[in-house]
Motif scaffolding. Structure first.
Motif, PDB file in Angstrom:
ATOM      1  N   GLU A 199     -19.266   5.830  -8.786  1.00  0.00           N
ATOM      2  CA  GLU A 199     -19.882   4.558  -9.142  1.00  0.00           C
ATOM      3  C   GLU A 199     -20.996   4.961 -10.158  1.00  0.00           C
ATOM      4  OE1 GLU A 199     -21.034   2.446  -5.991  1.00  0.00           O
ATOM      5  OE2 GLU A 199     -18.862   1.958  -5.005  1.00  0.00           O
ATOM      6  N   ASP A 200     -20.791   4.252 -11.443  1.00  0.00           N
ATOM      7  CA  ASP A 200     -21.975   4.419 -12.363  1.00  0.00           C
ATOM      8  C   ASP A 200     -22.123   5.888 -12.652  1.00  0.00           C
ATOM      9  OD1 ASP A 200     -22.750   1.367 -12.379  1.00  0.00           O
ATOM     10  OD2 ASP A 200     -23.170   1.824 -10.205  1.00  0.00           O
ATOM     11  N   CYS A 201     -21.136   6.610 -13.033  1.00  0.00           N
ATOM     12  CA  CYS A 201     -21.120   7.974 -13.039  1.00  0.00           C
ATOM     13  C   CYS A 201     -20.980   8.103 -14.662  1.00  0.00           C
ATOM     14  CB  CYS A 201     -20.631   8.986 -12.328  1.00  0.00           C
ATOM     15  SG  CYS A 201     -21.101   8.884 -10.537  1.00  0.00           S
ATOM     16  N   HIS A 202     -21.313   9.428 -15.241  1.00  0.00           N
ATOM     17  CA  HIS A 202     -21.148   9.769 -16.377  1.00  0.00           C
ATOM     18  C   HIS A 202     -20.567  11.305 -16.446  1.00  0.00           C
ATOM     19  CE1 HIS A 202     -21.566  10.593 -20.836  1.00  0.00           C
ATOM     20  NE2 HIS A 202     -22.183  11.786 -20.675  1.00  0.00           N
ATOM     21  N   PHE A 203     -19.541  11.326 -17.102  1.00  0.00           N
ATOM     22  CA  PHE A 203     -18.557  12.592 -17.291  1.00  0.00           C
ATOM     23  C   PHE A 203     -18.360  13.201 -18.821  1.00  0.00           C
ATOM     24  CE2 PHE A 203     -17.460   9.879 -13.903  1.00  0.00           C
ATOM     25  CZ  PHE A 203     -17.126  10.589 -12.857  1.00  0.00           C
ATOM     26  N   GLU A 204     -18.586  14.501 -18.928  1.00  0.00           N
ATOM     27  CA  GLU A 204     -18.510  15.087 -20.156  1.00  0.00           C
ATOM     28  C   GLU A 204     -17.321  16.238 -19.981  1.00  0.00           C
ATOM     29  OE1 GLU A 204     -21.852  16.347 -22.334  1.00  0.00           O
ATOM     30  OE2 GLU A 204     -22.967  14.259 -21.997  1.00  0.00           O
ATOM     31  N   CYS A 205     -16.164  16.290 -20.566  1.00  0.00           N
ATOM     32  CA  CYS A 205     -15.511  17.221 -20.315  1.00  0.00           C
ATOM     33  C   CYS A 205     -14.385  17.256 -21.317  1.00  0.00           C
ATOM     34  CB  CYS A 205     -14.530  16.709 -19.192  1.00  0.00           C
ATOM     35  SG  CYS A 205     -13.533  15.183 -19.175  1.00  0.00           S
ATOM     36  N   THR A 206     -13.456  18.264 -21.456  1.00  0.00           N
ATOM     37  CA  THR A 206     -12.362  18.506 -22.318  1.00  0.00           C
ATOM     38  C   THR A 206     -10.930  18.049 -21.560  1.00  0.00           C
ATOM     39  OG1 THR A 206     -12.004  20.917 -21.914  1.00  0.00           O
ATOM     40  CG2 THR A 206     -13.465  19.950 -23.817  1.00  0.00           C
ATOM     41  N   ASP A 207     -10.148  19.218 -21.316  1.00  0.00           N
ATOM     42  CA  ASP A 207      -8.796  19.030 -20.462  1.00  0.00           C
ATOM     43  C   ASP A 207      -9.147  19.669 -18.957  1.00  0.00           C
ATOM     44  OD1 ASP A 207      -7.921  17.914 -22.998  1.00  0.00           O
ATOM     45  OD2 ASP A 207      -6.546  19.562 -23.343  1.00  0.00           O
ATOM     46  N   ASP A 208      -8.104  19.023 -18.348  1.00  0.00           N
ATOM     47  CA  ASP A 208      -7.853  19.641 -16.991  1.00  0.00           C
ATOM     48  C   ASP A 208      -9.023  19.314 -16.147  1.00  0.00           C
ATOM     49  OD1 ASP A 208      -5.558  20.332 -18.090  1.00  0.00           O
ATOM     50  OD2 ASP A 208      -5.882  22.325 -18.156  1.00  0.00           O
ATOM     51  N   ALA A 209      -9.661  18.272 -16.150  1.00  0.00           N
ATOM     52  CA  ALA A 209     -11.203  18.371 -15.740  1.00  0.00           C
ATOM     53  C   ALA A 209     -11.395  17.318 -14.611  1.00  0.00           C
ATOM     54  CB  ALA A 209     -12.205  17.777 -17.178  1.00  0.00           C
ATOM     55  N   LEU A 210     -10.772  16.098 -14.826  1.00  0.00           N
ATOM     56  CA  LEU A 210     -11.101  15.027 -13.891  1.00  0.00           C
ATOM     57  C   LEU A 210     -10.480  15.183 -12.365  1.00  0.00           C
ATOM     58  CD1 LEU A 210     -11.647  12.008 -16.171  1.00  0.00           C
ATOM     59  CD2 LEU A 210     -13.374  13.551 -15.354  1.00  0.00           C
ATOM     60  N   ASN A 211     -11.072  14.443 -11.450  1.00  0.00           N
ATOM     61  CA  ASN A 211     -10.481  14.289  -9.977  1.00  0.00           C
ATOM     62  C   ASN A 211      -9.414  13.261 -10.016  1.00  0.00           C
ATOM     63  OD1 ASN A 211     -10.058  13.942  -7.525  1.00  0.00           O
ATOM     64  ND2 ASN A 211     -12.172  13.796  -6.675  1.00  0.00           N
ATOM     65  N   GLY A 212      -8.282  13.823  -9.751  1.00  0.00           N
ATOM     66  CA  GLY A 212      -7.008  13.229 -10.058  1.00  0.00           C
ATOM     67  C   GLY A 212      -6.684  12.145  -8.878  1.00  0.00           C
ATOM     68  N   THR A 213      -7.404  12.115  -7.829  1.00  0.00           N
ATOM     69  CA  THR A 213      -7.057  11.301  -6.718  1.00  0.00           C
ATOM     70  C   THR A 213      -8.473  10.550  -6.229  1.00  0.00           C
ATOM     71  OG1 THR A 213      -7.587  12.980  -5.198  1.00  0.00           O
ATOM     72  CG2 THR A 213      -5.505  12.863  -5.701  1.00  0.00           C
ATOM     73  N   ALA A 214      -9.185   9.990  -7.288  1.00  0.00           N
ATOM     74  CA  ALA A 214     -10.245   9.266  -7.153  1.00  0.00           C
ATOM     75  C   ALA A 214     -10.272   7.705  -7.724  1.00  0.00           C
ATOM     76  CB  ALA A 214     -11.573  10.171  -7.686  1.00  0.00           C
ATOM     77  N   ILE A 215     -11.114   6.950  -7.384  1.00  0.00           N
ATOM     78  CA  ILE A 215     -11.585   5.520  -7.729  1.00  0.00           C
ATOM     79  C   ILE A 215     -13.018   5.721  -8.695  1.00  0.00           C
ATOM     80  CG2 ILE A 215     -12.230   3.462  -7.374  1.00  0.00           C
ATOM     81  CD1 ILE A 215     -10.464   3.593  -4.761  1.00  0.00           C
ATOM     82  N   TYR A 216     -12.934   5.322  -9.918  1.00  0.00           N
ATOM     83  CA  TYR A 216     -13.947   5.563 -10.628  1.00  0.00           C
ATOM     84  C   TYR A 216     -14.277   3.993 -11.127  1.00  0.00           C
ATOM     85  CZ  TYR A 216     -12.271  10.234 -11.691  1.00  0.00           C
ATOM     86  OH  TYR A 216     -11.894  11.361 -11.483  1.00  0.00           O
ATOM     87  N   ARG A 217     -15.627   3.706 -10.871  1.00  0.00           N
ATOM     88  CA  ARG A 217     -16.106   2.192 -10.972  1.00  0.00           C
ATOM     89  C   ARG A 217     -17.371   2.305 -11.955  1.00  0.00           C
ATOM     90  NH1 ARG A 217     -14.145  -1.829  -7.416  1.00  0.00           N
ATOM     91  NH2 ARG A 217     -13.314  -0.937  -5.696  1.00  0.00           N
ATOM     92  N   ARG A 218     -17.248   1.448 -13.131  1.00  0.00           N
ATOM     93  CA  ARG A 218     -18.324   1.433 -14.278  1.00  0.00           C
ATOM     94  C   ARG A 218     -18.883   2.931 -14.572  1.00  0.00           C
ATOM     95  NH1 ARG A 218     -19.384  -1.537  -9.795  1.00  0.00           N
ATOM     96  NH2 ARG A 218     -20.897   0.038  -8.955  1.00  0.00           N
ATOM     97  N   CYS A 219     -17.969   3.581 -14.743  1.00  0.00           N
ATOM     98  CA  CYS A 219     -18.332   5.019 -15.360  1.00  0.00           C
ATOM     99  C   CYS A 219     -17.896   5.401 -16.784  1.00  0.00           C
ATOM    100  CB  CYS A 219     -17.416   6.211 -14.531  1.00  0.00           C
ATOM    101  SG  CYS A 219     -17.658   6.055 -12.770  1.00  0.00           S
ATOM    102  N   HIS A 220     -18.644   6.297 -17.494  1.00  0.00           N
ATOM    103  CA  HIS A 220     -18.680   6.612 -18.732  1.00  0.00           C
ATOM    104  C   HIS A 220     -18.044   7.979 -18.763  1.00  0.00           C
ATOM    105  CE1 HIS A 220     -21.275   3.226 -18.734  1.00  0.00           C
ATOM    106  NE2 HIS A 220     -21.270   2.941 -19.996  1.00  0.00           N
ATOM    107  N   PHE A 221     -17.073   8.228 -19.884  1.00  0.00           N
ATOM    108  CA  PHE A 221     -16.491   9.296 -19.952  1.00  0.00           C
ATOM    109  C   PHE A 221     -16.286   9.697 -21.521  1.00  0.00           C
ATOM    110  CE2 PHE A 221     -14.530   7.098 -16.701  1.00  0.00           C
ATOM    111  CZ  PHE A 221     -14.384   8.012 -15.564  1.00  0.00           C
TER     112      PHE A 221
END
Length: 735
Positions: A199-221
């Motif tokens: 919740e309300d998180c920020h992510f900086e990434c390229t490929d193969d990066a994020l959590n594929g079994t998660a819920i993201y609320r009000r996040c920035h990528f």
């Protein structure tokens, strides 16, 4: 959010007033004095964790792994390498600051950059993990900028992006609030819990990066790559009220590399161009079902994955208050059924209705079962196989699908109505035969042998011709045909033989690999391809091996940057050698047309001794000759190095300085020439130059070398396989 930050900022006074205890401890890098529960380093705090602990972290940069440690971290017990392994039942980490940028948990290592393997900062083993109001960053390929105290700034370890993780969680739940996750490739922002919510998180990434079994609320990528997920198999991921910022110049963007369900609600995509394509995955399967509602690209409504509209659903029940992913399961996603022989039972996890994809109702009958399952009975009475989906639909609009290939009933293999015989016409042998096909397509397998050694076989169509040269003189050539059409299995093998008396001398060798024999063929003999595996001595520091006698190469369709069909490496260490007829060779040229599967120009999986050598003027018995090496290094994340090499009994010596280039991409042409003692190589590509690189987009190398009498060819691949292969399309050698 502002109120939360202010409360957290004043929390230390409250905590101190109430006294810390062994279940409530503090990390303060600037502490001048200690209580029994205040620690200067994060490592000390972890050493004092109880089964359930809250850890308050005051502003500062806390290095989980020493950035000045010059040792190379290696895997332990088959896992890792990790910066820190944390084991407890329940853990809560709270940053005591107004902004999450003020509390930083940091590392600075990645694959080949201070580590062997994909370095990961944290490995949490706990039932519940909560992380709030701080930053977790692997600054291997990102500068650490700490405005609160610039003396704590730290430059990135390397500009060449590599696998550098944040963390894994082995447990029931993860909750991250107001957390910044910073890395690039393979971010892994605390992946792995059974339930994960950001919740309300920020992510900086390229490929193969994020959590594929998660819920993201009000996040920035901030997306520096093209496919932030490796996969979302299972229930998948859900985004609610999120913003996606495309930071590169990719013309196509996808959520997943390997596919899987994704739900997007009230989200905004921001890209440099309105013409950017946004898909669920680069190669979506027909069974894929994803959900979207109120999604925009640069402020305008956009349908994700619109090239395959069956993959995208917009049911009315989607809303921003959803607490669970709207997933509907089906017991099988792919199946192949033979009419008159097979049936398939399908089930779902809810009350559903079953249907056959519109337009294909004639090819399958659905028989409802009393327990809610459905029996699929194939009814294909044509001569061709048919592909379609059987769909499960819930009352609320959720869908799941099974992609089915229905084959017609099998018939007997076609009879030979003309005895096979081999006819020689100059440099070509032709197997002449006739089958009782009754209008059906000939799919017979033809395999050619020279003195019992396999030299060619069928892939796309029957290999009814074989090109030969003088090396075949006085040898026995056999062709074995196994008759088949599209509705039969292979029939019994029938063979024909010929003794080659006179074949012309050839000064050119050409192949598109469509009849290439891919199975293990270790014999080294003039006029033959040796097809095997080899681990060169200069890869000894890297622990890999191949399975002997299993195919090292495979012919088939490509993916990602590899277009069409061609020859691909099936195992690491794949090698090809062509042994020329024994005579003295002077000048020679070799041209190889390839497609690297990698699309960004990096060519190989990582900079761990992964290269492709293409050689000419080569003696296949002593492994001596000249060639071009194409290798991934730690210098660049989107380019490879090229340099000429001398082979001397399997040992290589560079002949030129390496040149870094972005030209190892789709539609790449590799040309080598030996002309009167001058060895040269030219590498070009039809793929446009990347806009964000100043590196050369073609390669031209030369070196003066000693002449040798050899005329062989050698191709050695030491890269990992799968999505790191190079497809060989065509080869031409001229002596």
């Amino acid at each position: 959010m502002r109120l939360l930050s202010l409360l957290l900022a004043t929390l230390p006074l409250m905590v101190l007033a109430q006294s810390l205890d062994r279940h409530h401890i503090m990390v303060d890098m600037e502490a001048s004095s200690y209580t029994p529960y205040t620690f200067r380093t994060f490592q000390e705090a972890v050493d004092h964790l109880q089964d359930s602990t809250v850890v308050y972290v005051k502003p500062g940069v806390y290095w989980i792994d020493d950035p000045d440690d010059a040792t190379v971290k290696v895997p332990q017990d088959g896992r890792g390498p990790f910066g820190m392994v944390v084991r407890t039942k329940s853990l809560r980490l709270i940053g005591l600051c107004e902004r999450p940028e003020d509390v930083v948990l940091a590392s600075r290592r990645g694959q080949t950059q201070g580590a062997v393997g994909n370095f990961t900062m944290f490995d949490f083993w706990c039932g519940t993990l909560k992380v709030e109001n701080l930053t977790m960053g692997n600054y291997c390929n990102v500068d650490l900028v700490y405005p609160r105290n610039p003396r704590l700034n730290r430059a990135k370890r390397s500009a060449a992006i590599t696998q550098a993780h944040v963390g894994y969680v082995h447990g029931d739940s993860l909750l991250a609030k107001n957390v910044r996750f910073i890395s690039r490739l393979n971010l892994n922002p605390l992946n792995g819990a059974r339930y994960s919510c950001y919740e309300d998180c920020h992510f900086e990434c390229t490929d193969d990066a994020l959590n594929g079994t998660a819920i993201y609320r009000r996040c920035h990528f901030d997306l520096y790559g093209q496919k932030p997920f490796w996969s979302t198999f299972g229930a998948g991921a859900m985004f609610i009220d999120c913003d996606f910022n495309v930071m590169g110049a990719n013309r196509e963007m996808f959520f997943c590399k390997q596919g899987g369900p994704v739900t997007v609600i009230d989200c905004r995509y921001h890209a440099p161009s309105d013409s950017v394509y946004i898909g669920w995955t680069a190669y979506p399967q027909p069974w894929l079902r994803c959900y979207q509602k109120n999604f925009t690209l640069n402020g305008r409504p956009y349908v994700i994955g619109n090239r395959q509209p069956q993959n995208t659903l917009s049911p009315a029940f989607l809303n921003a208050g959803m607490a669970t992913v709207p997933f509907l399961s089906v017991s099988k996603q792919d199946a192949t059924l033979l009419t008159g022989l097979d049936t398939l039972l399908l089930s779902s996890d809810g009350q559903v209705g079953w249907s056959v994809q519109q337009g294909f109702e004639a090819y399958a009958k659905l028989v409802p079962m009393s327990d809610g399952r459905v029996k699929v009975v194939p009814t294909n009475y044509s001569d061709e196989r048919v592909d379609f989906c059987v769909v499960a639909t819930a009352a609320d609009g959720r869908e799941a699908a099974c992609h089915i290939t229905v084959k017609p009933s099998m018939l007997e293999a076609p009879a030979l109505v003309k005895k096979p015989r081999i006819v020689q016409r100059g440099a070509q042998l032709t197997l002449e035969y006739a089958l009782a096909l009754q209008g059906r397509r000939d799919e017979s397998r033809v395999t050619w042998y020279r003195d019992g050694i396999p030299v060619a076989t069928s892939h796309l169509s029957p290999a009814s011709t074989l090109t030969i040269d003088e090396s075949y003189n006085h040898h026995t050539v056999k062709a074995v045909i196994m008759p088949k059409h599209q509705r039969s299995d292979y029939g019994q093998p029938v063979s024909a033989e010929i003794k080659v008396k006179r074949a012309p001398r050839c000064h050119t060798l050409e192949t598109d690999f469509s009849q290439f024999y891919c199975h293990w063929q270790p014999v080294v003999a003039e006029g033959l391809w040796t097809v095997d595996g080899y681990k060169p001595s200069d890869t000894s520091e890297y622990d890999w091996a191949f399975r002997r006698q299993e195919p090292m190469w495979e012919y088939g369709e490509g993916f990602n940057g590899a277009v069409g069909t061609g020859l691909l490496q099936a195992q690491r260490g794949a090698r090809l050698m062509y042994t020329a007829v024994k005579r003295t060779y002077d000048n020679m040229s070799l041209t190889l047309f390839v497609d690297p599967t990698k699309t960004a120009g990096q060519g190989f999986g990582s900079a761990t001794g992964q290269y492709l050598d293409v050689c000419l003027k080569f003696d296949t018995e002593t492994l001596t000759g000249y060639g071009l090496r194409i290798i991934r290094t730690t210098k660049h994340a989107k380019a490879v190095d090229f340099y000429l090499v001398r082979y001397d009994r399997g040992k290589t010596t560079p002949l030129t300085e390496p040149v870094s280039s972005t030209c190892y991409r789709t539609n790449c042409t590799i040309s080598l020439q030996f002309t009167d003692g001058l060895l040269s190589a030219d590498v070009t590509t039809a793929t446009p130059r990347p806009a964000d690189s100043a590196l050369p987009h073609e390669v031209h190398l030369q070196a003066r070398v000693e002449a040798n009498p050899f005329g062989g060819i050698h191709i050695q691949h030491t890269g990992s396989c799968g999505e790191s292969t190079t497809m060989l399309h065509r080869l031409k050698a001229v002596w």
